[in-house]
Design an enzyme around this catalytic site. Structure first.
Site, PDB file in Angstrom:
ATOM      1  N   ARG A  69       0.744  -1.175   0.098  1.00 40.92           N
ATOM      2  CA  ARG A  69      -0.182  -0.031  -0.009  1.00 40.92           C
ATOM      3  C   ARG A  69       0.713   1.246  -0.083  1.00 40.92           C
ATOM      4  O   ARG A  69       1.899   1.368   1.011  1.00 40.92           O
ATOM      5  CB  ARG A  69      -0.887  -0.057   1.239  1.00 40.92           C
ATOM      6  CG  ARG A  69      -1.796  -1.035   1.411  1.00 40.92           C
ATOM      7  CD  ARG A  69      -2.966  -0.526   2.332  1.00 40.92           C
ATOM      8  NE  ARG A  69      -2.680  -0.226   3.703  1.00 40.92           N
ATOM      9  CZ  ARG A  69      -3.387   0.273   4.702  1.00 40.92           C
ATOM     10  NH1 ARG A  69      -4.538   0.277   4.443  1.00 40.92           N
ATOM     11  NH2 ARG A  69      -2.811   0.657   5.684  1.00 40.92           N
TER      12      ARG A  69
ATOM     13  N   ASP B 221       0.348  -3.568  12.027  1.00 45.97           N
ATOM     14  CA  ASP B 221       1.049  -4.012  10.717  1.00 45.97           C
ATOM     15  C   ASP B 221       1.206  -5.590  10.806  1.00 45.97           C
ATOM     16  O   ASP B 221       2.129  -5.979  11.337  1.00 45.97           O
ATOM     17  CB  ASP B 221       2.307  -3.020  10.465  1.00 45.97           C
ATOM     18  CG  ASP B 221       2.448  -3.339   8.981  1.00 45.97           C
ATOM     19  OD1 ASP B 221       2.904  -4.544   8.462  1.00 45.97           O
ATOM     20  OD2 ASP B 221       2.717  -2.320   8.124  1.00 45.97           O
TER      21      ASP B 221
ATOM     22  N   THR C 160      -1.118   7.320  -0.381  1.00 46.85           N
ATOM     23  CA  THR C 160      -2.526   7.426  -0.968  1.00 46.85           C
ATOM     24  C   THR C 160      -3.195   6.270  -0.648  1.00 46.85           C
ATOM     25  O   THR C 160      -4.331   6.130  -0.821  1.00 46.85           O
ATOM     26  CB  THR C 160      -2.273   7.177  -2.649  1.00 46.85           C
ATOM     27  OG1 THR C 160      -1.514   6.058  -2.967  1.00 46.85           O
ATOM     28  CG2 THR C 160      -1.656   8.442  -3.268  1.00 46.85           C
TER      29      THR C 160
ATOM     30  N   ASP D 296       5.004  -6.485   9.265  1.00 49.57           N
ATOM     31  CA  ASP D 296       5.835  -6.194  10.501  1.00 49.57           C
ATOM     32  C   ASP D 296       5.859  -7.049  11.543  1.00 49.57           C
ATOM     33  O   ASP D 296       6.868  -7.591  11.975  1.00 49.57           O
ATOM     34  CB  ASP D 296       5.800  -4.706  10.728  1.00 49.57           C
ATOM     35  CG  ASP D 296       6.227  -3.688   9.856  1.00 49.57           C
ATOM     36  OD1 ASP D 296       7.045  -4.139   8.899  1.00 49.57           O
ATOM     37  OD2 ASP D 296       5.959  -2.500   9.667  1.00 49.57           O
TER      38      ASP D 296
END
Ligand code: PRP
Ligand code: URA
Length: 209
Positions: A104, A200, A108, A203
């Site tokens: 991603r 995340d 944006t 991660d």
């Protein structure tokens, strides 16, 4: 409209709560994701067709069952989808594995493709797309579009944590695709992270933060 399934077996809920905990490190996070994927795998494969065939047991001849129909391909969305591949391969060891790399854009939030390698006969297979996080839905929707461009017609999406926004996007863009998730969370924050979510996933899986 594709069906939306929340697979909330108590074992799945228990394991997911530990994954959500910010103190859980990559080793346990990986292990739990694999275990949950196996548990969810029972449901995602529930409608696989069976056929009769003859088996001779040590005692007698019988009509037994085996899975028929299309062969399977597992397509993880990189990176975090990789954490679901081994769980699915445990259940379907002969499945082929394709990879779609998307990230991603941090500003944006639009998905950008950087890798796509799929089995050569992908259009003849039942495809399980896996990604633990369905946030805006951009990544999963793009991955499914790529598969359809290759001629794939039988696709299901396996997620861990979903946001209502992501479910809506995939259902709107791909009304033929069934979605399976372990949890439907509340919302997205201003950075398009799932709240409460688990942070995340890539991660946490690979220890990169
Ligand atoms: C995460 C996650 C999904 C995507 C979900 O990947 O694994 O692929 O975000 O967000 P979306 O529904 O809004 O598209 P990320 O882009 O962080 O890449 P990574 O797995 O390589 O960390
Ligand atoms: N990607 C993640 O890994 N987590 C989120 O909450 C949203 C997107």
């Amino acid at each position: 409209m594709g069906e939306f399934h929340v697979i909330d077996h108590p074992l799945i809920q228990h394991k997911l709560s530990i994954m959500r905990d910010h103190r859980t490190g990559p080793k346990d996070f990986r292990q739990l994701l694999e275990e949950i994927t196996i548990l969810m795998g029972y449901e995602i494969t529930r409608d696989f067709p069976l056929e009769d065939y003859e088996v001779i047991t040590p005692m007698a001849k019988m009509t037994a069952k085996r899975i028929a129909g299309r062969k399977v391909a597992i397509v993880p969305i990189l990176r975090a989808g990789l954490g679901m591949v081994d769980g699915l391969l445990n259940l379907i060891p002969v499945a082929k594995v394709g990879h779609i790399g998307l990230y991603r854009d941090p500003v944006t939030h639009e998905p950008k493709t950087y890798y796509c390698k799929l089995p050569s006969d992908i259009e003849r297979r039942s495809v399980i797309v896996c990604d633990p996080m369905l946030a805006t839905g951009g990544s999963s929707s793009d991955a499914i579009t790529k598969l359809k461009e290759k001629g794939v017609t039988d696709i299901r999406l396996l997620c861990l944590v979903s946001a209502p926004e992501g479910v809506k996007k995939v259902q709107t863009d791909h009304p033929d695709v069934d979605i399976f998730t372990a949890a439907l969370d509340e919302k997205l924050d201003e950075r398009c992270y799932i709240i409460p979510g688990l942070g995340d996933a890539g991660d946490r899986l690979f220890g990169t933060k």
